[in-house]
Design an enzyme around this catalytic site. Sequence first.
Site, PDB file in Angstrom:
ATOM      1  N   HIS A 298       0.869  -1.196   0.000  1.00 15.83           N
ATOM      2  CA  HIS A 298       0.000   0.000   0.000  1.00 15.83           C
ATOM      3  C   HIS A 298       0.896   1.234   0.000  1.00 15.83           C
ATOM      4  CE1 HIS A 298      -3.824   2.200   1.426  1.00 15.83           C
ATOM      5  NE2 HIS A 298      -2.912   3.131   1.155  1.00 15.83           N
TER       6      HIS A 298
ATOM      7  N   HIS B  83       1.620   5.337  -1.757  1.00 16.69           N
ATOM      8  CA  HIS B  83       1.291   6.506  -2.583  1.00 16.69           C
ATOM      9  C   HIS B  83       2.600   7.100  -3.101  1.00 16.69           C
ATOM     10  CE1 HIS B  83      -2.884   6.623  -1.044  1.00 16.69           C
ATOM     11  NE2 HIS B  83      -2.320   6.157   0.054  1.00 16.69           N
ATOM     12  N   VAL B  84       2.722   7.246  -4.408  1.00 20.89           N
ATOM     13  CA  VAL B  84       3.939   7.894  -4.952  1.00 20.89           C
ATOM     14  C   VAL B  84       3.625   9.190  -5.701  1.00 20.89           C
ATOM     15  CG1 VAL B  84       5.316   5.773  -5.059  1.00 20.89           C
ATOM     16  CG2 VAL B  84       3.997   6.473  -7.070  1.00 20.89           C
TER      17      VAL B  84
ATOM     18  N   LYS C 131      -9.312  -0.195  -6.282  1.00 17.12           N
ATOM     19  CA  LYS C 131      -9.403   0.459  -4.975  1.00 17.12           C
ATOM     20  C   LYS C 131     -10.734   1.154  -4.773  1.00 17.12           C
ATOM     21  CE  LYS C 131      -7.887   2.024  -1.035  1.00 17.12           C
ATOM     22  NZ  LYS C 131      -6.728   2.810  -0.669  1.00 17.12           N
TER      23      LYS C 131
ATOM     24  N   HIS D 116     -10.571   1.403   1.368  1.00 18.18           N
ATOM     25  CA  HIS D 116     -10.385   2.401   2.420  1.00 18.18           C
ATOM     26  C   HIS D 116     -11.633   2.279   3.279  1.00 18.18           C
ATOM     27  CE1 HIS D 116      -8.925   6.218   4.248  1.00 18.18           C
ATOM     28  NE2 HIS D 116     -10.178   6.188   4.664  1.00 18.18           N
TER      29      HIS D 116
ATOM     30  N   HIS E 248      -4.794  -0.465   5.512  1.00 18.91           N
ATOM     31  CA  HIS E 248      -4.389   0.299   6.707  1.00 18.91           C
ATOM     32  C   HIS E 248      -5.368   0.148   7.869  1.00 18.91           C
ATOM     33  CE1 HIS E 248      -7.181   3.119   4.886  1.00 18.91           C
ATOM     34  NE2 HIS E 248      -6.306   3.703   4.097  1.00 18.91           N
TER      35      HIS E 248
ATOM     36  N   ASP F 299       1.341   2.637   3.507  1.00 21.90           N
ATOM     37  CA  ASP F 299       0.501   3.828   3.316  1.00 21.90           C
ATOM     38  C   ASP F 299       1.346   5.092   3.393  1.00 21.90           C
ATOM     39  OD1 ASP F 299      -1.788   5.291   2.770  1.00 21.90           O
ATOM     40  OD2 ASP F 299      -2.441   5.359   4.858  1.00 21.90           O
TER      41      ASP F 299
ATOM     42  N   ALA G  61      -3.979  14.854   5.340  1.00 18.41           N
ATOM     43  CA  ALA G  61      -3.819  13.571   6.025  1.00 18.41           C
ATOM     44  C   ALA G  61      -2.783  12.713   5.315  1.00 18.41           C
ATOM     45  CB  ALA G  61      -5.153  12.840   6.054  1.00 18.41           C
TER      46      ALA G  61
HETATM   47  C1  NCD Z   1      -3.587   9.022   1.911  1.00 12.33           C
HETATM   48  C2  NCD Z   1      -3.062  10.045   0.885  1.00 12.33           C
HETATM   49  O1  NCD Z   1      -2.519  11.074   1.297  1.00 12.33           O
HETATM   50  O2  NCD Z   1      -3.163   9.783  -0.311  1.00 12.33           O
HETATM   51  N1  NCD Z   1      -3.658   9.653   3.186  1.00 12.33           N
HETATM   52  C3  NCD Z   1      -3.753   9.044   4.399  1.00 12.33           C
HETATM   53  O3  NCD Z   1      -3.908   9.729   5.405  1.00 12.33           O
HETATM   54  N2  NCD Z   1      -3.670   7.731   4.528  1.00 12.33           N
HETATM   55  C4  NCD Z   1      -4.899   8.501   1.447  1.00 12.33           C
HETATM   56  C5  NCD Z   1      -5.342   7.219   2.119  1.00 12.33           C
HETATM   57  O4  NCD Z   1      -4.647   6.212   2.088  1.00 12.33           O
HETATM   58  O5  NCD Z   1      -6.442   7.186   2.677  1.00 12.33           O
HETATM   59 ZN    ZN Z   2      -3.264   5.113   1.446  1.00 10.62          ZN
HETATM   60 ZN    ZN Z   3      -6.887   5.132   2.635  1.00  9.11          ZN
END
Ligand code: NCD
Ligand code: ZN
Ligand code: ZN
Length: 346
Positions: free
Chosen positions: A15, A17-18, A101, A138, A176, A249, A265
């Site tokens: 999991h 994010h890039v 997703k 999510h 997560h 995450d 977030a």
């Molecule tokens: C993630 C994001 O910034 O893309 N943020 C987070 O707080 N986990 C989005 C997500 O995974 O819900």
């Molecule tokens: Zn995430």
């Molecule tokens: Zn998420």
Amino acid sequence: MTIPTLTFSRPDDMHLHVRDGDAMRSVVPMTARQFARAIIMPNLRPPITTVEQAGEYLRRILSAVPQGITFTPLMVLYLTDKTTADEIRKAKASGFVHAVKYYPAGATTNSDSGVTDLAHADAALLEMEKCGLPLLLHGEVTDADIDIFDRETVFVEQKLVNLRRRYPALRMVLEHITTKEAAQFVMDAPAHVAATITPQHMLYNRNAIFKGGIRPHYYCLPILKREEDRKALIAAAISGSPKFFLGTDSAPHAKHDKESCCGHAGCFTAHAALELYAQVFENANAIDKLPDFAAKYGAQFYGLPINAGTVTLRKESWIPAAQFSLGSDEIVPMDAGEALAWKLIT
Ligand code: NCD
Ligand code: ZN
Ligand code: ZN
């Protein structure tokens, strides 16, 4: 005295994010140094909703991988009210899209295109159940009258139970997870229902967000929970159950977007993800359980081979940089300025 080390197969971050563009070029090398593959979250603006977009995004990520490192992005489509069964069939046939997703509309960063009602995605979900493409969730409800600390538990009780009933064979990953209720749900479910667990939800309870003042780098969604939840997540991670595996995450946001009157977030952990997990497992006297959690169970769930090559962690105190560049911006990692007990040897 010999220094303890731990060597295991190159792990997977299931999991991650890039982002895209310059920010992506800053963070991809950090993950590629630690992990052989990663499940790439599709919450870009606009989101990755088609196989064609996923293919283009895949090529952009690959062009950001440093020479001499092998790193395979595992692509994911973003489910919307309009995702068709045909797109799901194409995704399965592509060989590079590994999951779809589900973001409840409005639940988290860049989720405005998310599903407003799961019934709208019925045709896509039935096709995924048929062809075995996993649904990544999510798992939070977004109703304004539900307490933010209860959003995951209410999702599990109200939405997940129904999803399991309507699509009993659908492969699912509850992403997560943050609560004992979510951990228990996955524990009790059949083998095709799994969960990822982040380092922050095992290292910290919600006090971390307010320790001595408000601390934006500990704010992510789902939000950190109570101590009893943190303990339940650790118990799941070290249980040896193949249903729980590594997913950081890691969610890059520029420093000015986090340290703001409406901070975004997401915790950024890609710079030292394995070391953070090693800390969790060592604190729980279960460092021997880290290799399977990091390198085996996720691969197994996604039907992928264990990676060739190894990583080695050494017991050695070090302090990661307190700030990195994120394109032309700066990014502050979680635990900036704090020492880690394990170090990845490259
Ligand atoms: C993630 C994001 O910034 O893309 N943020 C987070 O707080 N986990 C989005 C997500 O995974 O819900
Ligand atoms: Zn995430
Ligand atoms: Zn998420």
